[in-house]
Design an enzyme around this catalytic site. Structure first.
Site, short mmCIF file in Angstrom:
data_model
loop_
_atom_site.label_atom_id
_atom_site.label_comp_id
_atom_site.label_asym_id
_atom_site.label_seq_id
_atom_site.Cartn_x
_atom_site.Cartn_y
_atom_site.Cartn_z
N ARG A 1 -0.89 0.37 -6.38
CA ARG A 1 -1.46 1.49 -7.13
C ARG A 1 -2.26 0.95 -8.30
O ARG A 1 -1.89 -0.07 -8.89
CB ARG A 1 -0.33 2.36 -7.72
CG ARG A 1 0.41 3.19 -6.70
CD ARG A 1 1.71 3.67 -7.26
NE ARG A 1 2.55 2.55 -7.66
CZ ARG A 1 3.70 2.65 -8.31
NH1 ARG A 1 4.13 3.81 -8.70
NH2 ARG A 1 4.41 1.58 -8.62
N ASN B 1 -0.11 7.02 3.03
CA ASN B 1 -0.91 7.69 2.00
C ASN B 1 -0.99 9.20 2.25
O ASN B 1 -0.89 9.99 1.31
CB ASN B 1 -2.32 7.09 1.94
CG ASN B 1 -2.37 5.90 0.99
OD1 ASN B 1 -1.35 5.51 0.42
ND2 ASN B 1 -3.53 5.31 0.82
N VAL C 1 -8.17 -4.16 -4.75
CA VAL C 1 -7.28 -4.80 -3.79
C VAL C 1 -7.56 -6.30 -3.70
O VAL C 1 -6.66 -7.13 -3.82
CB VAL C 1 -7.40 -4.12 -2.40
CG1 VAL C 1 -6.63 -4.88 -1.35
CG2 VAL C 1 -6.91 -2.68 -2.48
N CYS D 1 -8.08 6.47 -3.04
CA CYS D 1 -7.40 6.37 -1.74
C CYS D 1 -6.98 7.70 -1.14
O CYS D 1 -7.43 8.04 -0.04
CB CYS D 1 -6.17 5.48 -1.89
SG CYS D 1 -6.62 3.78 -2.20
N LYS E 1 -0.53 2.49 7.13
CA LYS E 1 -1.25 2.70 5.87
C LYS E 1 -1.68 4.16 5.71
O LYS E 1 -1.41 4.81 4.70
CB LYS E 1 -2.46 1.77 5.82
CG LYS E 1 -3.41 2.02 4.68
CD LYS E 1 -2.79 1.70 3.34
CE LYS E 1 -3.72 2.14 2.22
NZ LYS E 1 -3.31 1.72 0.91
C1 UDX Z 1 -2.42 5.26 -4.11
C2 UDX Z 1 -1.11 4.81 -3.40
O1 UDX Z 1 0.01 5.13 -4.23
C3 UDX Z 1 -1.15 3.33 -3.08
O2 UDX Z 1 0.01 2.99 -2.34
C4 UDX Z 1 -2.40 3.02 -2.27
O3 UDX Z 1 -2.50 1.64 -2.01
C5 UDX Z 1 -3.64 3.51 -3.00
O4 UDX Z 1 -3.52 4.89 -3.30
P1 UDX Z 1 -3.42 5.12 -6.57
O5 UDX Z 1 -4.59 5.89 -6.03
O6 UDX Z 1 -3.69 3.94 -7.43
O7 UDX Z 1 -2.48 4.61 -5.38
O8 UDX Z 1 -2.56 6.14 -7.46
P2 UDX Z 1 -1.17 6.90 -7.36
O9 UDX Z 1 -0.33 6.47 -8.49
O10 UDX Z 1 -0.59 6.86 -6.03
O11 UDX Z 1 -1.68 8.40 -7.67
C6 UDX Z 1 -2.64 9.05 -6.84
C7 UDX Z 1 -2.93 10.44 -7.35
O12 UDX Z 1 -1.81 11.28 -7.17
C8 UDX Z 1 -3.25 10.51 -8.84
O13 UDX Z 1 -4.33 11.40 -9.02
C9 UDX Z 1 -1.98 11.05 -9.48
O14 UDX Z 1 -2.23 11.77 -10.65
C10 UDX Z 1 -1.48 11.96 -8.37
N1 UDX Z 1 -0.02 12.15 -8.42
C11 UDX Z 1 0.82 11.12 -8.16
C12 UDX Z 1 0.49 13.42 -8.67
O15 UDX Z 1 -0.27 14.39 -8.89
N2 UDX Z 1 1.84 13.59 -8.67
C13 UDX Z 1 2.72 12.58 -8.43
O16 UDX Z 1 3.93 12.82 -8.43
C14 UDX Z 1 2.19 11.29 -8.16
#
Ligand code: UDX
Length: 434
Positions: free
Chosen positions: A152, A206, A11, A258, A202
Site C-alpha cells: 500500500r 483488490n 512498486v 489500484c 491479485k
Molecule cells: C491498495 C491495496 O491495499 C494494495 O494491496 C495494492 O497493492 C494496491 O492497492 P493503496 O491503493 O495504496 O493499496 O491504498 P489502500 O490503503 O488499500 O486504500 C485504498 C483506498 O481505499 C483509499 O482511497 C482509502 O481511503 C480507501 N479505504 C481503505 C477506505 O475507504 N476504507 C478502508 O477501510 C480502507
C-alpha cells in the site's frame, strides 16, 4: 543474486530498495532520465515514509544502482523483475503497452536464459503472452514467474518487508524455487501456484477489498437513516475473525492507483469470458455515489452552494501520500465548483500534484487556518494526522458558520460535543447539532 527491476514507480522502487536491503545486487531501470538522476542523488520521486533512508543506505553499500541503460540493467542478469504501470485503458481493460515495450527491450538486451518476474498487475494469461513475445524475438529461453505485489502507498516498505504472503506463480519449478530463495531473508509465508492463479489472486484480492469498502459504505448510508453508528457496527462486525477488522472504515469511497482500475479490469476480464459479475458493478456504483456524498449533504444543508466558501481539508486519495490518482477530492472539487461554491483546499503534501489535475478552479491554501478562514463549511476529505489533530473548537471560531462535513469520521464525539456551537455531519452516524 543479481536482479534488474524495470520501472521505478511505487512498486518497482519499493521492491528494488527492499531486495537490496536483504542483500541482493539490484539495478533499477527507468526510461525517465530526470527521475533516474534524482534517484542517483538519493532523492525519492515519490513521498513514501522510510524509502529515502533505505535508498541512500543501500546505494552507499553498493547494492543498489539506478540507470537508463538497458544494456547495463538487462545483460548478464539472472532475474528481471517487471514493475511497469498497467493503467486503465479506454475500455476498462488494463493497458499493457508499457509491459509490451518492456518485453521488447528484454528480448533485445538479454544475453542468456533469464527468469522474468511480472510484478505489474496483469490480466490472467499475460505471463504466457509475454513469454511468447520475448521468445519470438530472441534466441534465449525465459522462465516466467507471476509475483503480484500487495503493498500500500504510505506503508510500502513495511508492506514489502513484512508482507502477509508472497505469491509465486510459475509453471517452471526451478524458477519458482529461485524466486522463493530470493525472498527467503524476509521470512514471509510463500504460496506457490500456477501463473494464472497468481494473476487472478491479485485482482481477486483488490476487488474483494474494494467490495468490502463499498459494503461498509452502504451500511453507513443505512446507519445514517436508521440512527445507528457505523463505527460501532464495524467494530462489532470486525471482531468476528471470519470478517476481520481491516478495511471496514466507512468514508467517501476508495481511490488511488489500484482499486478503481483493478475492479474495472476484473469486470472487463469477466465480461470477455461471458461472466456478468454484477457484484463488481455494484461495488463501482456505490463508490461513485460515495465520492460525491459530501456535496449532496452540503446541498441538502444549504439549499444551494452558489457563493459559499467551502474549505476542503485533504486532497490526496489517502494520508501519507502525495498521490492524487482517483482521489475523491477530484469529483468533489468538480461538483462544488459546478454548483458555484468557492473552494479553498489544504493538503500537507499533495497540493502541487492536485493543481496539475484539478487546476485553478479551486484555491490552494498553505495552512489549515488559511483554508478555513471565513468558510461557510469545512469538508474533511483525507484523514491526515495533522487534520485529525485539529483543535476543532478553535477552528470553528475562524469560520463564518460552524459547519463540518466529515468524510473520514476524524473526530471523536466528545470533541464535537465540547464545542459551543457546531453542526457536525459525519459518515454513517447521527449528526451532532449544538
Ligand atoms: C491498495 C491495496 O491495499 C494494495 O494491496 C495494492 O497493492 C494496491 O492497492 P493503496 O491503493 O495504496 O493499496 O491504498 P489502500 O490503503 O488499500 O486504500 C485504498 C483506498 O481505499 C483509499 O482511497 C482509502 O481511503 C480507501 N479505504 C481503505 C477506505 O475507504 N476504507 C478502508 O477501510 C480502507
Amino acid at each position: 543474486m543479481k536482479i534488474a527491476v524495470l520501472g521505478t514507480g511505487y512498486v518497482g522502487l519499493s521492491t528494488g530498495v527492499c531486495l537490496s536491503q536483504i542483500g541482493h545486487q539490484v539495478t533499477c531501470l527507468d526510461i525517465n532520465e530526470q527521475k533516474i538522476n534524482q534517484l542517483r542523488n538519493g532523492i525519492s520521486p515519490i513521498y513514501e515514509p522510510g524509502l529515502e533512508e533505505l535508498l541512500t543506505a543501500n546505494m552507499e553499500a553498493g547494492r543498489l544502482r539506478f540507470t537508463t541503460s538497458q544494456t547495463e540493467a538487462l545483460t548478464q542478469t539472472e532475474i528481471i523483475i517487471v514493475a511497469v504501470g498497467t493503467p486503465q485503458g479506454e475500455d476498462g481493460a488494463a493497458d499493457l503497452s508499457f509491459l509490451v515495450q518492456a518485453a521488447k527491450d528484454i528480448s533485445i538486451f538479454i544475453n542468456q536464459d533469464t527468469i522474468i518476474v511480472i510484478k505489474s498487475t496483469v490480466p490472467v494469461g499475460t505471463n504466457d503472452f509475454i513469454k511468447k513475445l520475448i521468445e519470438d524475438h530472441c534466441c534465449f529461453k525465459v522462465k516466467m514467474v507471476s509475483n503480484p505485489e500487495f503493498l500500500r502507498q504510505g506503508s510500502a516498505i513495511e508492506d514489502t518487508m513484512k508482507a502477509d504472503r508472497i505469491i509465486i506463480g510459475s509453471e517452471n519449478e526451478e524458477a519458482a524455487r529461485k524466486i522463493h530463495e530470493m525472498y527467503r531473508p524476509l521470512h514471509v509465508p510463500v504460496i506457490v501456484t500456477s501463473t494464472k492463479s497468481a494473476e487472478m489472486i491479485k485482482y481477486a484480492s483488490n476487488a474483494f477489498l474494494a467490495t468490502k469498502i463499498s459494503y461498509i459504505n452502504e451500511i453507513a448510508n443505512l446507519c445514517e437513516v436508521v440512527g445507528a453508528d457505523v463505527q460501532d457496527v464495524a467494530r462489532g462486525m470486525g471482531k468476528d475473525k471470519r470478517i476481520g477488522e481491516a478495511f471496514l472504515n466507512a468514508g467517501i469511497g476508495y481511490g488511488g492507483s489500484c482499486f478503481p482500475k483493478d475492479v474495472k479490469a476484473l469486470l472487463h476480464t469477466a465480461g470477455a469470458y461471458g461472466v456478468k459479475f454484477p457484484l463488481l458493478k455494484e461495488t463501482i456504483a456505490i463508490n461513485d455515489y460515495q465520492r460525491e456524498l459530501l456535496v449532496l449533504k452540503a446541498l441538502k444543508r444549504f439549499g444551494g452552494l452558489k457563493g459559499k466558501k467551502i474549505a476542503m481539508l485533504g486532497l490526496a486519495f489517502k494520508p501519507e501520500t502525495d498521490d492524487m490518482r482517483e482521489a475523491p477530492s477530484i469529483p468533489l472539487s468538480a461538483a462544488l465548483t459546478k454548483y458555484g461554491a468557492e473552494v479553498v483546499a489544504y493538503d500537507p503534501v499533495a497540493s502541487e500534484n492536485a493543481r496539475k489535475i484539478i487546476g485553478d478552479s479551486i484555491k490552494y491554501a498553505g495552512s489549515i487556518a488559511e483554508a478555513v478562514d471565513e468558510a461557510d463549511a469545512v469538508l474533511i476529505v483525507t484523514e491526515w494526522n495533522e487534520i485529525k489533530s485539529i483543535d476543532v473548537a478553535e477552528m470553528l471560531t475562524k469560520m463564518k458558520e460552524p459547519i463540518i462535513f466529515d468524510g473520514r469520521n476524524c473526530f471523536p464525539e466528545e470533541t464535537i460535543r465540547a464545542c459551543r456551537s457546531v453542526e457536525y455531519y459525519p459518515i454513517g452516524k447521527p449528526a451532532i447539532i449544538i
